[in-house]
Design a protein around this motif. Structure first.
Motif: not given
Length: 142
Positions: A67-68, A70-73
């Protein structure tokens, strides 16, 4: 001491260590340990309890890691509006120099301005600040 009590103590210890270290992954492992405690309450044998702890805790860690990912940088520091208050502000460029730079008065001081899109011909007008490059504003058309 009951097996479930041991699992609950281990889960509580993992939460306590997580609070000290600040790693979210230990909290996921504590979820696995709590699941093992529930398995002990249901009367499952030691092997099943350990298996439940491993599957639930390991699965939670893998899920959280995925999940981490998948988050935008976050934006680079020089282009991050949370760090640079000038990002997104507008400036008026009256005249561009031959080398595609300009000087503008912004926030009570003279700033050097560079065009973000190097391929376009600079035209006077309003521009939006895209990022900071040292002490120069990198701007793009509104």
């Amino acid at each position: 001491m009951a097996e479930s009590t041991i699992w609950w103590l281990l889960a509580g210890s993992a939460v306590a260590v997580e609070l000290v270290t600040g790693t979210f992954y230990l909290l996921m492992l504590a979820v696995g340990l709590a699941a093992a405690a529930l398995a002990a309450h249901l009367g499952l044998d030691n092997t099943a309890q350990i298996l439940v702890a491993a599957v639930v805790g390991g699965g939670a860690v893998v899920f959280w890691h995925w999940k981490r990912g998948q988050s935008p940088k976050p934006a680079e520091p020089q282009a991050n509006r949370d760090l640079q208050m000038d990002i997104g502000e507008t400036v008026h460029v009256a005249q561009w120099n031959a080398d595609a730079t300009a000087s503008v008065k912004y926030r009570g001081a003279q700033w050097a301005v560079v065009l973000a899109d190097k391929d376009s011909a600079p035209q006077p007008g309003l521009f939006k600040v895209k990022q900071l490059d040292g002490n120069r504003l990198v701007v793009g058309k509104l």
